[in-house]
Design an enzyme around this catalytic site. Sequence first.
Site, short mmCIF file in Angstrom:
data_model
loop_
_atom_site.label_atom_id
_atom_site.label_comp_id
_atom_site.label_asym_id
_atom_site.label_seq_id
_atom_site.Cartn_x
_atom_site.Cartn_y
_atom_site.Cartn_z
N ASP A 40 71.17 65.80 12.05
CA ASP A 40 69.99 66.33 11.37
C ASP A 40 70.72 67.99 11.53
O ASP A 40 70.94 68.31 12.48
CB ASP A 40 69.17 65.82 12.19
CG ASP A 40 67.86 66.64 11.54
OD1 ASP A 40 67.65 66.80 10.84
OD2 ASP A 40 66.78 66.21 12.04
N LYS B 95 64.14 62.67 5.00
CA LYS B 95 65.89 62.75 5.14
C LYS B 95 66.32 61.45 6.50
O LYS B 95 66.85 60.97 6.19
CB LYS B 95 66.50 64.12 5.43
CG LYS B 95 65.96 64.99 4.38
CD LYS B 95 66.64 65.95 4.55
CE LYS B 95 65.29 66.73 5.42
NZ LYS B 95 64.05 67.19 5.09
N THR B 96 65.56 62.05 7.43
CA THR B 96 65.52 61.28 8.40
C THR B 96 64.88 59.55 8.22
O THR B 96 65.69 58.96 8.92
CB THR B 96 64.51 62.03 10.13
OG1 THR B 96 65.51 62.88 10.47
CG2 THR B 96 65.00 61.02 10.95
N ARG C 43 54.79 64.42 5.85
CA ARG C 43 54.83 65.21 7.25
C ARG C 43 53.00 66.18 7.79
O ARG C 43 52.62 65.63 8.29
CB ARG C 43 56.08 65.38 7.94
CG ARG C 43 55.07 65.50 9.76
CD ARG C 43 56.22 66.33 9.86
NE ARG C 43 57.97 65.59 10.43
CZ ARG C 43 58.84 66.08 10.01
NH1 ARG C 43 59.61 66.84 10.14
NH2 ARG C 43 60.38 65.43 9.78
N THR D 156 67.82 70.96 5.10
CA THR D 156 66.62 71.72 4.55
C THR D 156 67.32 72.74 4.46
O THR D 156 67.04 73.51 2.69
CB THR D 156 65.85 72.53 5.53
OG1 THR D 156 65.79 72.97 6.64
CG2 THR D 156 64.62 70.98 6.29
N1 LIG Z 1 58.71 58.05 1.17
C1 LIG Z 1 57.87 58.26 2.16
N2 LIG Z 1 57.16 56.99 2.50
C2 LIG Z 1 56.14 56.98 3.88
N3 LIG Z 1 56.17 57.45 4.34
C3 LIG Z 1 57.26 58.81 4.75
C4 LIG Z 1 58.15 59.10 3.18
N4 LIG Z 1 59.02 60.26 4.13
C5 LIG Z 1 58.71 60.76 5.02
N5 LIG Z 1 57.13 59.61 5.13
C6 LIG Z 1 56.37 60.54 6.51
O1 LIG Z 1 56.38 61.65 6.65
C7 LIG Z 1 56.85 61.86 7.99
C8 LIG Z 1 58.17 62.63 7.90
O2 LIG Z 1 59.42 61.65 7.68
P1 LIG Z 1 60.61 62.39 7.99
O3 LIG Z 1 61.65 61.53 7.54
O4 LIG Z 1 60.78 62.88 9.67
O5 LIG Z 1 61.59 63.78 7.43
P2 LIG Z 1 62.05 64.82 7.67
O6 LIG Z 1 63.73 64.47 8.05
O7 LIG Z 1 62.76 65.07 5.89
O8 LIG Z 1 61.62 66.11 7.69
C9 LIG Z 1 57.40 59.98 8.63
O9 LIG Z 1 56.43 59.67 10.03
C10 LIG Z 1 57.15 59.04 7.83
O10 LIG Z 1 56.01 57.93 8.09
MG LIG Z 2 63.53 64.38 9.99
#
Ligand SMILES: Nc1ncnc2c1ncn2[C@@H]1O[C@H](COP(=O)(O)OP(=O)(O)O)[C@@H](O)[C@H]1O
Ligand SMILES: [Mg+2]
Length: 352
Positions: free
Chosen positions: A119, A74-75, A227, A168
Amino acid sequence: MKPSGPDTGRDGPLASGALDADEALDATLRPRTFGEFVGQERVVGNVRLYIAAARERKEVLDHALFSGPPGLGKTTLATLLARDLGVNLRTTSGPALERPRDLVGLLTDLGEGDVLFIDEIHRIPRAVEEYLYTAMEQYRLHIVIDQGPDARSVEIALKPFTLVGATTREGLLSAPFRSRFGILEKLEPYSVEELTRILARSAKVLSVGADEGALRAVAARSRGTPRVANRFLRRIRDVAQVERRERIDAASVREGMRRLGVSEDGLDATDVRVLEALVRAGGVPVGLKTIAAAIGEEEGTVEEVYEPFLLREGYLLRTARGRLPTLRAFERLGVAAPASTGQPGLFPPEAR
Ligand SMILES: Nc1ncnc2c1ncn2[C@@H]1O[C@H](COP(=O)(O)OP(=O)(O)O)[C@@H](O)[C@H]1O
Ligand SMILES: [Mg+2]
């Protein structure tokens, strides 16, 4: 090394300790372009189309809400979205916005078309949320300054901006808030193939060689979550390095997973404790509270992190009265299922 489980987003013992290092790692491994972003084709396709359309019309992109379990991207998506729009990104989080006045600086700093990323947007206090409504709809902020007899309401004009929220727990967002987002996208868990591709890229970024089969084995235990996959990779890289192996191979994965407390079938110690709590009840539905108490986690963490995985893997069923273990759960723990299994809940779901 302390056994560690999947990422819980922010709080909870699973995320503690290694959090800072993992956040740094997240940033290093985060895709820099949509081209590097693996999977979620539908979401990415939609978002890119909306971006292109808004750019063509020279309009500000509609407000967007990304929902889904922690660690799915998401981030990352919010970052890529702002980059693709060619605008600035300001980041904050729901819990950081304690009072309405916390919004003022953030919103007035935004330039035309900039993205404000919030977030954990479901954790914004209701009082603050209501101020966001006019900001989102009319790009105006009504704020009350001073107190008592001097109190007066001032109106601040804002530049048109895009609010991007990540959550989430989409269900915790109020209906009026949710309805103010023109773009609503849900992220889904990744396939083993997609996670293998993500790991191959991560291994490259981390300058470590790795066998395809080894990466696939890591991917298969990563709960559909990039992650988690990246975190496992880093720990396994440590193993390979200390053992003076040139590349990450099957043996380093086995050793790394053992140290991480993750079994062959991808279950970690906490998953097993969840199943134990269910099985102990002997086929009677168990409430979320009981499960949370049994594993020493918050109910939200059980719902967001453990349950979805156990559901997908066919170990657990959600019923109106509580959670039930499946036959597979009994088998996993080596416990005989109660004989009175007239309940459909005790049979494993089809198509396993
Ligand atoms: N579609 C994707 N392709 C490659 N790496 C990803 C992908 N989605 C997430 N990641 C990796 O997973 C990690 C977590 O992603 P993040 O965007 O922080 O997740 P969220 O915000 O949903 O908790 C990041 O460091 C990123 O490198
Ligand atoms: Mg995040």
